[in-house]
Design a protein around this motif. Structure first.
Motif, short mmCIF file in Angstrom:
data_model
loop_
_atom_site.label_atom_id
_atom_site.label_comp_id
_atom_site.label_asym_id
_atom_site.label_seq_id
_atom_site.Cartn_x
_atom_site.Cartn_y
_atom_site.Cartn_z
N GLU A 115 0.84 -1.21 0.00
CA GLU A 115 0.00 0.00 0.00
C GLU A 115 0.88 1.26 0.00
O GLU A 115 1.80 1.37 0.80
CB GLU A 115 -0.86 -0.03 1.26
CG GLU A 115 -1.45 1.27 1.70
CD GLU A 115 -2.77 1.58 1.04
OE1 GLU A 115 -2.94 2.73 0.65
OE2 GLU A 115 -3.59 0.67 0.93
N ASN A 116 0.58 2.20 -0.91
CA ASN A 116 1.39 3.41 -0.98
C ASN A 116 0.63 4.68 -0.60
O ASN A 116 1.13 5.78 -0.78
CB ASN A 116 2.00 3.57 -2.37
CG ASN A 116 0.96 3.84 -3.44
OD1 ASN A 116 -0.23 3.89 -3.18
ND2 ASN A 116 1.42 4.00 -4.66
N ALA A 117 -0.58 4.53 -0.09
CA ALA A 117 -1.37 5.73 0.24
C ALA A 117 -1.43 5.98 1.75
O ALA A 117 -1.07 7.05 2.21
CB ALA A 117 -2.79 5.61 -0.33
N THR A 158 -2.86 0.69 -8.65
CA THR A 158 -3.05 2.08 -8.26
C THR A 158 -2.47 2.39 -6.88
O THR A 158 -1.86 3.44 -6.68
CB THR A 158 -4.55 2.42 -8.26
OG1 THR A 158 -5.05 2.19 -9.58
CG2 THR A 158 -4.79 3.87 -7.86
N TRP A 159 -2.65 1.50 -5.93
CA TRP A 159 -2.24 1.76 -4.55
C TRP A 159 -0.99 0.97 -4.15
O TRP A 159 -0.75 0.74 -2.98
CB TRP A 159 -3.39 1.45 -3.59
CG TRP A 159 -4.65 2.15 -3.98
CD1 TRP A 159 -5.79 1.58 -4.44
CD2 TRP A 159 -4.87 3.57 -3.97
NE1 TRP A 159 -6.72 2.56 -4.72
CE2 TRP A 159 -6.18 3.78 -4.44
CE3 TRP A 159 -4.09 4.67 -3.62
CZ2 TRP A 159 -6.73 5.05 -4.57
CZ3 TRP A 159 -4.64 5.92 -3.75
CH2 TRP A 159 -5.94 6.10 -4.22
N GLN A 160 -0.20 0.57 -5.14
CA GLN A 160 0.99 -0.22 -4.84
C GLN A 160 2.27 0.60 -4.99
O GLN A 160 2.39 1.41 -5.92
CB GLN A 160 1.09 -1.44 -5.77
CG GLN A 160 0.05 -2.50 -5.48
CD GLN A 160 0.23 -3.71 -6.36
OE1 GLN A 160 0.55 -3.60 -7.55
NE2 GLN A 160 0.02 -4.88 -5.80
#
Length: 138
Positions: free
Chosen positions: A53-55, A113-115
């Protein structure tokens, strides 16, 4: 078929997840390879690689906390040559892995998208870590 290789160095601040996505993506763009497979290898036994997760930053903290519970520091390890966080760091790297493979599609890393790509530092002290990259494609 073309190939590109590199060894990139990253300074870690100590235990935690360091986002290396942008550096990896920038290197990829410089290769000019638009379709293929990127392989990454963390060249250490007490650090590892993750796609995560990058967010939400809380995810990274929760992962580090979970790994600390799975491989806690203590005197119950025979291997403690470099201190009490040494063997737990090796176990954490075993749990998370040192290799990643990422497809390259349409000129981009095929991350969701969130990686993001993270270098996981499992030792308390800052370190300079190396990641080897190999990209093959067209």
């Amino acid at each position: 078929m073309k190939q590109a290789t590199a060894i990139l160095s990253f300074d870690t601040p100590g235990r935690g997840l360091c986002d290396i996505t942008r550096t990896i993506a920038d290197w990829h763009r410089e290769t000019g390879i638009g379709e293929g497979l990127l392989t990454l290898l963390c060249r250490h036994t007490s650090a590892s690689l993750l796609i995560q997760e990058n967010a939400a930053r809380e995810v990274r903290g929760d992962i580090v906390d979970w790994l600390d519970r799975m491989a806690p520091e203590g005197r119950h390890y025979a291997h403690d040559d470099e201190g009490p966080d040494d063997m737990p760091a090796h176990l954490k790297a075993t749990l998370t892995g040192v290799n990643l493979s990422i497809p390259v599609i349409g000129g981009r890393l095929a991350l969701g998208t969130w990686q993001g790509i993270y270098l996981a530092e499992h030792r308390r002290a800052p370190h300079r870590r190396q990641v080897a990259l190999h990209l093959i494609g067209t």
